[in-house]
Write an enzyme that holds these catalytic residues in place. Structure first.
Site, PDB file in Angstrom:
ATOM      1  N   ASN A 290       0.848  -1.199   0.000  1.00 39.74           N
ATOM      2  CA  ASN A 290       0.000   0.000   0.000  1.00 39.74           C
ATOM      3  C   ASN A 290       0.880   1.245   0.000  1.00 39.74           C
ATOM      4  O   ASN A 290       2.108   1.155   0.066  1.00 39.74           O
ATOM      5  CB  ASN A 290      -0.980  -0.019   1.177  1.00 39.74           C
ATOM      6  CG  ASN A 290      -0.260  -0.072   2.508  1.00 39.74           C
ATOM      7  OD1 ASN A 290       0.473   0.844   2.871  1.00 39.74           O
ATOM      8  ND2 ASN A 290      -0.444  -1.168   3.246  1.00 39.74           N
TER       9      ASN A 290
ATOM     10  N   ASP B  11      -4.099  -6.310   4.910  1.00 43.01           N
ATOM     11  CA  ASP B  11      -5.105  -7.172   5.541  1.00 43.01           C
ATOM     12  C   ASP B  11      -5.006  -8.613   5.046  1.00 43.01           C
ATOM     13  O   ASP B  11      -5.376  -9.536   5.755  1.00 43.01           O
ATOM     14  CB  ASP B  11      -6.511  -6.626   5.248  1.00 43.01           C
ATOM     15  CG  ASP B  11      -6.755  -5.326   6.002  1.00 43.01           C
ATOM     16  OD1 ASP B  11      -6.239  -5.206   7.127  1.00 43.01           O
ATOM     17  OD2 ASP B  11      -7.429  -4.432   5.455  1.00 43.01           O
TER      18      ASP B  11
HETATM   19  N1  CTP Z   1      -3.884  -3.357  12.167  1.00 41.38           N
HETATM   20  C1  CTP Z   1      -3.025  -4.308  12.661  1.00 41.38           C
HETATM   21  N2  CTP Z   1      -2.910  -5.502  12.037  1.00 41.38           N
HETATM   22  C2  CTP Z   1      -3.631  -5.778  10.952  1.00 41.38           C
HETATM   23  C3  CTP Z   1      -4.519  -4.804  10.426  1.00 41.38           C
HETATM   24  C4  CTP Z   1      -4.609  -3.590  11.051  1.00 41.38           C
HETATM   25  O1  CTP Z   1      -2.351  -4.051  13.653  1.00 41.38           O
HETATM   26  N3  CTP Z   1      -3.492  -6.964  10.369  1.00 41.38           N
HETATM   27  C5  CTP Z   1      -4.011  -2.088  12.902  1.00 41.38           C
HETATM   28  C6  CTP Z   1      -3.474  -0.864  12.184  1.00 41.38           C
HETATM   29  O2  CTP Z   1      -2.094  -0.655  12.501  1.00 41.38           O
HETATM   30  C7  CTP Z   1      -4.356   0.228  12.762  1.00 41.38           C
HETATM   31  C8  CTP Z   1      -5.678  -0.485  13.016  1.00 41.38           C
HETATM   32  O3  CTP Z   1      -5.381  -1.857  13.091  1.00 41.38           O
HETATM   33  O4  CTP Z   1      -3.881   0.690  13.996  1.00 41.38           O
HETATM   34  C9  CTP Z   1      -6.731  -0.256  11.988  1.00 41.38           C
HETATM   35  O5  CTP Z   1      -6.210  -0.496  10.699  1.00 41.38           O
HETATM   36  P1  CTP Z   1      -7.093  -0.169   9.428  1.00 41.38           P
HETATM   37  O6  CTP Z   1      -6.286  -0.478   8.214  1.00 41.38           O
HETATM   38  O7  CTP Z   1      -7.709   1.163   9.571  1.00 41.38           O
HETATM   39  O8  CTP Z   1      -8.286  -1.175   9.558  1.00 41.38           O
HETATM   40  P2  CTP Z   1      -8.415  -2.691   9.363  1.00 41.38           P
HETATM   41  O9  CTP Z   1      -8.427  -3.353  10.672  1.00 41.38           O
HETATM   42  O10 CTP Z   1      -7.396  -3.184   8.402  1.00 41.38           O
HETATM   43  O11 CTP Z   1      -9.875  -2.795   8.739  1.00 41.38           O
HETATM   44  P3  CTP Z   1     -10.441  -2.289   7.329  1.00 41.38           P
HETATM   45  O12 CTP Z   1      -9.292  -2.428   6.340  1.00 41.38           O
HETATM   46  O13 CTP Z   1     -11.553  -3.201   7.045  1.00 41.38           O
HETATM   47  O14 CTP Z   1     -10.858  -0.863   7.517  1.00 41.38           O
END
Ligand code: CTP
Length: 406
Positions: free
Chosen positions: A212, A280
């Site tokens: 990303n 993710d």
């Molecule tokens: N995060 C994490 N580990 C993952 C995914 C996310 O630690 N595998 C943490 C990120 O560092 C951030 C928070 O979770 O502090 C939210 O990340 P974000 O990308 O906003 O959300 P997601 O949990 O990935 O959900 P979505 O992509 O569906 O919005």
């Protein structure tokens, strides 16, 4: 603006730039807040303002000469370099910055900068072309890597008639920065912090990955602010081009799995901040050889990566006192962030708008809403659009306030 804390002292090194005139106001304002200021002036600085003016305003002797028998007998440049809480170079000319970057000491100012054991803050001021010159930019990067605070010059009309970046930041900005440094000093000493930062790359084959656009700037800024507050800080960084702040322990990782493992290894900690844009999903299998064209559309099955923030938040043993996440959203920002706060069971979430119009990913600014979960529910505070450094400073101030209350 809140005042700079009292009973503090600053060694102000004034170098050759027209912005030197701002030092009169700077010294006056610092003295008003009870901060002691001792001035050192280079020969070039004295072309713009006089030692007499600075001595009158600071009510202290002004030092100008490395070879002054009287000054060296009474004070000595080594003692001078150690006595204040901070060394501030304002304005910092291209020449002084170059000398500091290369370890040259041929006058009192540069010798003090080499000999000091105190944090150094510099406020550059110069012509836009001089500031943008690759030599200056390299020197600035070197100083940043060594942990020197750079108060990045502003853009605008210059005294030389040109327009661009190079104008020394305003006195009020310098005062605000000093105030934060004084407030932060050693407040988190004895505490351990972990910060995840940057993107993760999930390999498809030996030469390709899914990733990303995260630049890592926000996480690196947070790690810098934590170090300045005295926390023993581990920065677990995905691939990015940021310079690691001096004083942090850096662990470089590539994938989400590696980031999780590195985080678990870095525990225990008092503060955990998940600023990374973790991928993710990852490809279920990584092709051992480069995937070739010509055999139809590749079918890639993705599997979900483990959530690092949730894993750390739900630890029964070794859970950090304060676990903080980010919520990167493009719509319904606060509502989505509230859901994440509950789902991930962390203490705070910083919701940020990452829609393309905001240019948050890769940019220098961030618009944040802080959601803090507490006994009485979730408290929401919206911060104005700030630089990523300012967001980091604001966040660390909140952390200090909260941990002090516990
Ligand atoms: N995060 C994490 N580990 C993952 C995914 C996310 O630690 N595998 C943490 C990120 O560092 C951030 C928070 O979770 O502090 C939210 O990340 P974000 O990308 O906003 O959300 P997601 O949990 O990935 O959900 P979505 O992509 O569906 O919005």
């Amino acid at each position: 603006m809140a005042s700079t804390p009292k009973n503090k002292s600053i060694l102000l090194i004034i170098t050759g730039s027209i912005a030197a005139y701002k030092c009169a106001e700077l010294v006056r304002r610092l003295r008003e807040t009870g901060t002691g200021v001792t001035c050192v002036m280079t020969t070039a600085a004295q072309e713009f303002i006089t030692p007499m003016l600075m001595a009158s305003l600071s009510q202290q002797e002004v030092y100008t000469d490395l070879w002054s028998l009287k000054d060296e007998t009474e004070m000595g440049h080594i003692r001078l370099s150690r006595e204040a809480d901070f060394v501030l170079v304002a304005p910092a000319s291209a020449n002084t910055i170059a000398k500091l970057a290369h370890g040259r000491c041929d006058d009192l100012a540069s010798t003090i900068l080499m000999a000091t054991d105190k944090p150094v803050i510099i406020a550059p001021a110069m012509n836009p072309m001089m500031w943008l010159n690759a030599a200056t930019q390299d020197n600035i990067a070197t100083l940043q890597r060594r942990g020197i605070d750079i108060l990045t010059p502003a853009e605008g009309d210059m005294a030389c008639g040109e327009t661009g970046p190079g104008r020394m930041v305003e006195v009020v900005d310098i005062l605000r920065h000093l105030e934060t440094r004084f407030q932060f000093r050693d407040t988190l000493k004895g505490l351990r912090a972990i910060v995840t930062s940057g993107p993760t790359y999930e390999a498809l084959d030996p030469v390709r990955f899914i990733g990303n656009f995260s630049s890592g700037k926000q996480g690196y800024a947070i790690a810098t602010a934590l170090v300045q507050a005295g926390a023993e800080t581990t920065l677990i960084s995905g691939p990015c081009h940021e310079t690691p702040p001096a004083g942090v322990r850096i662990t470089r990782v590539t994938s989400a799995d590696e980031m999780l493992m590195a985080t678990q290894e870095a525990l225990p900690a008092d503060i955990m901040i998940c600023a990374a844009a973790v991928a993710d999903w990852r490809p279920e299998t990584v092709a051992p050889d480069k995937i070739k064209k010509g055999s139809g559309k590749p079918q890639i099955t993705l599997v979900e990566n483990k959530d690092i923030l949730k894993t750390i938040s739900t630890l029964t043993k070794k859970r950090p006192t304060l676990v903080i996440g980010f919520a990167a959203e493009t719509n319904d920002i606060v509502a989505q962030a509230r859901k994440k706060l509950l789902a991930k069971q962390c203490d705070w979430i910083l919701a940020n708008d990452v829609s393309p119009a905001q240019a948050t990913f890769g940019g220098d600014f961030n618009t944040v809403h802080l959601l803090q979960s507490g006994k009485d529910g979730v408290r929401e505070t919206s911060w104005p659009r700030l630089t990523k450094q300012e967001v980091a400073t604001q966040l660390v101030k909140e952390i200090i306030l909260t941990l002090k209350k516990k």
